[in-house]
Design a protein around this motif. Structure first.
Motif, PDB file in Angstrom:
ATOM      1  N   SER A   1      35.411  30.479  36.254  1.00  0.00           N
ATOM      2  CA  SER A   1      34.938  29.596  37.312  1.00  0.00           C
ATOM      3  C   SER A   1      35.061  28.121  36.923  1.00  0.00           C
TER       4      SER A   1
ATOM      5  N   THR B   1      41.641  37.102  37.101  1.00  0.00           N
ATOM      6  CA  THR B   1      41.319  37.026  38.518  1.00  0.00           C
ATOM      7  C   THR B   1      40.204  38.012  38.843  1.00  0.00           C
ATOM      8  N   TYR B   2      39.608  37.860  40.024  1.00  0.00           N
ATOM      9  CA  TYR B   2      38.522  38.770  40.401  1.00  0.00           C
ATOM     10  C   TYR B   2      39.011  40.212  40.456  1.00  0.00           C
ATOM     11  N   GLN B   3      40.297  40.406  40.789  1.00  0.00           N
ATOM     12  CA  GLN B   3      40.811  41.772  40.873  1.00  0.00           C
ATOM     13  C   GLN B   3      41.072  42.360  39.497  1.00  0.00           C
TER      14      GLN B   3
ATOM     15  N   SER C   1      34.275  35.933  44.342  1.00  0.00           N
ATOM     16  CA  SER C   1      35.685  35.645  44.040  1.00  0.00           C
ATOM     17  C   SER C   1      36.041  34.201  44.337  1.00  0.00           C
TER      18      SER C   1
ATOM     19  N   TYR D   1      34.438  34.370  40.085  1.00  0.00           N
ATOM     20  CA  TYR D   1      33.846  35.562  39.479  1.00  0.00           C
ATOM     21  C   TYR D   1      34.436  36.810  40.131  1.00  0.00           C
ATOM     22  N   SER D   2      33.904  37.964  39.771  1.00  0.00           N
ATOM     23  CA  SER D   2      34.321  39.219  40.385  1.00  0.00           C
ATOM     24  C   SER D   2      33.079  39.946  40.879  1.00  0.00           C
TER      25      SER D   2
ATOM     26  N   THR E   1      32.782  45.336  47.227  1.00  0.00           N
ATOM     27  CA  THR E   1      33.424  46.375  46.416  1.00  0.00           C
ATOM     28  C   THR E   1      33.226  47.775  46.982  1.00  0.00           C
TER      29      THR E   1
ATOM     30  N   LEU F   1      38.019  46.643  45.556  1.00  0.00           N
ATOM     31  CA  LEU F   1      38.849  45.572  44.999  1.00  0.00           C
ATOM     32  C   LEU F   1      39.832  46.104  43.964  1.00  0.00           C
TER      33      LEU F   1
ATOM     34  N   ALA G   1      46.272  36.666  43.650  1.00  0.00           N
ATOM     35  CA  ALA G   1      44.919  36.171  43.398  1.00  0.00           C
ATOM     36  C   ALA G   1      44.614  34.957  44.256  1.00  0.00           C
TER      37      ALA G   1
ATOM     38  N   GLY H   1      41.713  34.849  46.870  1.00  0.00           N
ATOM     39  CA  GLY H   1      40.666  33.836  46.751  1.00  0.00           C
ATOM     40  C   GLY H   1      40.485  33.065  48.032  1.00  0.00           C
TER      41      GLY H   1
ATOM     42  N   ALA I   1      38.673  35.292  50.441  1.00  0.00           N
ATOM     43  CA  ALA I   1      37.262  35.405  50.071  1.00  0.00           C
ATOM     44  C   ALA I   1      36.508  34.141  50.438  1.00  0.00           C
TER      45      ALA I   1
END
Length: 535
Positions: free
Chosen positions: A247, A270-272, A345, A349-350, A383, A395, A443, A447, A450
């Motif tokens: 972040s 990445t969040y994924q 995301s 973050y995830s 999720t 995700l 990503a 993002g 999101a």
């Protein structure tokens, strides 16, 4: 002639009543009393955004000071905060030789009086500042062995043959490396050194360390995540590299290293990629994490330094924590586990997977004064959806495979990472584009989506405004002035200022009416009396 003063007094009373009616109710008028916490800076960007959201949506005041995980655990043990946030649990044998973290400051045992609750997942990234021929590098790749050697002082130049081997598309410069580490007690330091000790124990021989050691004179210590990210992002930070939550790299507009995983792919946090990696995490009975499976995941999409952060919550009242505070804390925690994860995301973050939300829901039940567990049919966590199994992760299921140019070998993707998505011109051989299938492109698209979804719940999350400058205790700029990349600015113990809107204008009009109702009638009365006397 007495009717006019009587009318004036009546008008003043009515105006005053109207003014009082227009004054907004106190923030905790609905029963949510203020609460406070301290600890992790790793989680702070997410926490600060969530604090703003619940202030706006529920009139809830949640104060938080990002002082580092070690300080947060100490504050909790001293009963000076209602909750703490940490990346690691209480330590039975602190590395600095201090007393075990097994009791409150008054000697009362901690056991049975607190619980760990997962709040947000993410990747510990390696943010860096490097240029080749005056052009910023945004696609740096490193193997875990090279990372361990950099942070143990065994590799000190950017053109070291091992770094060059990881980066065939770059003609690495003859420049010294400045490793930047956390000078305060840090859960991020603990997570990073735990990974190095588990995976490269023959290189990093000092084990898990909340207090990162000064290896040699080239290493620079900075306080907090803002401190290390701020140092790297400055002009004098060219050649520097640090470990920090993804972040902060996004917020600073800087790239992060793609780390080589067990499948032989260089992957960005990445969040994924974090969601995929955490499918291999093991959860201990107390909800702490065992990340051995994450480190060794053979999924080509997995980022190896993925983990999650804990909120430490009381399960009994004490001299500070009451059932009224428990009501606020449980509602805030419920929001974080569910609705708040929609913004994870966009903030770098995830989102927490279903099994961790289920574990957190059980913790909610144990908080004194709780509003109850999570309603999984209304949770709105990205999720999972109602009826899903904890073995699924929406995700992770949709996470893209890395492009061929991110596989270890003779080619290297030119796309940027983190907060610096611009491509890096190839100065060596083998530089190619990963195209629409690159992990970075996917990503970035994810993002953006999101952030759009987060805007529906809070405009703050998707605003992407520039952050204010942040200075350390010595007046030195450590962060700010760059693109915020959808992250809230960390500002301990403060919330967003109230805006001046229609209610405030109505209050002003009512106040002016009160003044007019009190002042004007006596003047009119005196003038009328004067005219009567002249007659």
């Amino acid at each position: 002639m007495k009717s006019r003063p009587r009318w004036a007094r009546l008008a003043a009373v009515l105006a005053a009543v109207s003014l009082v009616a227009l004054i907004p109710a106190p923030a905790h008028a609905d029963g949510y009393v203020p609460i406070s916490g301290s600890g992790s800076t790793w989680s702070q960007n997410a926490l600060d955004q969530w604090r703003k959201n619940v202030a706006s949506n529920y009139g809830m005041t949640v104060n938080y000071s990002g002082t580092g995980s070690s300080a947060g655990r100490t504050d909790f043990r001293n009963s000076t905060v209602d909750f703490a946030i940490s990346e690691i649990p209480f330590q039975d044998n602190p590395e600095d030789g201090s007393a075990p973290e097994t009791t409150f400051s008054d000697g009362t045992p901690l056991q049975g009086r607190f619980a760990y609750m997962p709040i947000v997942a993410g990747g510990t990234s390696l943010m860096y500042n490097l240029k080749i021929g005056g052009k910023r590098v945004t696609n740096l790749r490193l193997s875990g062995e090279v990372i361990a050697k950099i942070f143990s002082g065994q590799i000190s130049k950017w053109n070291d043959p091992a770094i060059q081997a990881d980066n065939p598309a770059l003609a690495m410069p003859d420049r010294g490396i400045t490793p930047v580490y956390r000078s305060d007690g840090s859960g991020t330091s603990a997570q990073f050194t735990l990974w190095m000790s588990k995976q490269f124990g023959n290189i990093w021989t000092q084990g898990m360390r909340s207090q990162f050691p000064q290896i040699n004179a080239s290493f620079k210590g900075q306080n907090g995540s803002l401190g290390v990210a701020g140092y790297v992002s400055q002009d004098y930070g060219e050649g520097a590299i640090t470990y920090v939550e993804y972040s902060y790299a996004m917020k600073s507009g800087f790239p992060v290293v793609k780390v080589l995983n067990k499948a032989g792919y260089y992957v960005e946090p990445t969040y994924q990629s974090v969601a995929v990696a955490l499918m291999s995490a093991a959860i201990n009975p107390d909800l702490t994490q065992n990340l051995d499976g994450v480190y060794n995941s053979t999924d080509p999409r997995a980022y190896p330094m993925s983990s999650y952060s804990y909120m430490i919550v009381p399960t009994q009242t004490n001299k500070l924590f009451t059932t009224e505070k428990g009501k606020t804390l449980s509602r805030f925690a419920n929001y974080m586990l569910c609705e708040g994860q929609q913004q994870a995301s966009a903030l770098g973050y995830s989102p927490l997977p279903m099994n961790l939300v289920q574990a957190g829901s059980e913790v909610l039940k144990a908080i004194p004064g709780t509003e109850g567990p999570v309603d999984f049919n209304k949770c709105n966590n990205p999720t999972f959806k109602p009826g899903d199994s904890p073995a699924n992760n929406q995700l992770a299921a949709s996470a893209p495979n890395p492009p061929d140019c991110d596989k270890q070998g003779a080619t290297q993707c030119v796309e940027g990472t983190g907060g610096a998505q611009e491509a890096t011109p190839a100065t060596g051989s083998g530089g190619v584009s990963g195209g629409a299938n690159s992990a970075d492109a996917a990503a970035a698209a994810g993002g953006a989506a999101a952030a759009s979804g987060a805007a529906a719940g809070s405009a703050d999350a998707a605003a992407g405004t520039a952050s204010d400058p942040v200075y350390d205790a010595n007046g030195v700029l450590v962060s700010g002035g760059g693109a915020a990349a959808n992250a809230a600015v960390s500002s301990p113990f403060t919330l967003a200022d109230d805006v001046w809107g229609p209610p405030q204008y109505m209050m002003l009009v009512a106040a002016l009416f009160v003044v007019a109702a009190i002042v004007i009638p006596p003047v009119v009365s005196r003038r009328s009396g004067a005219r009567s006397n002249r007659r």
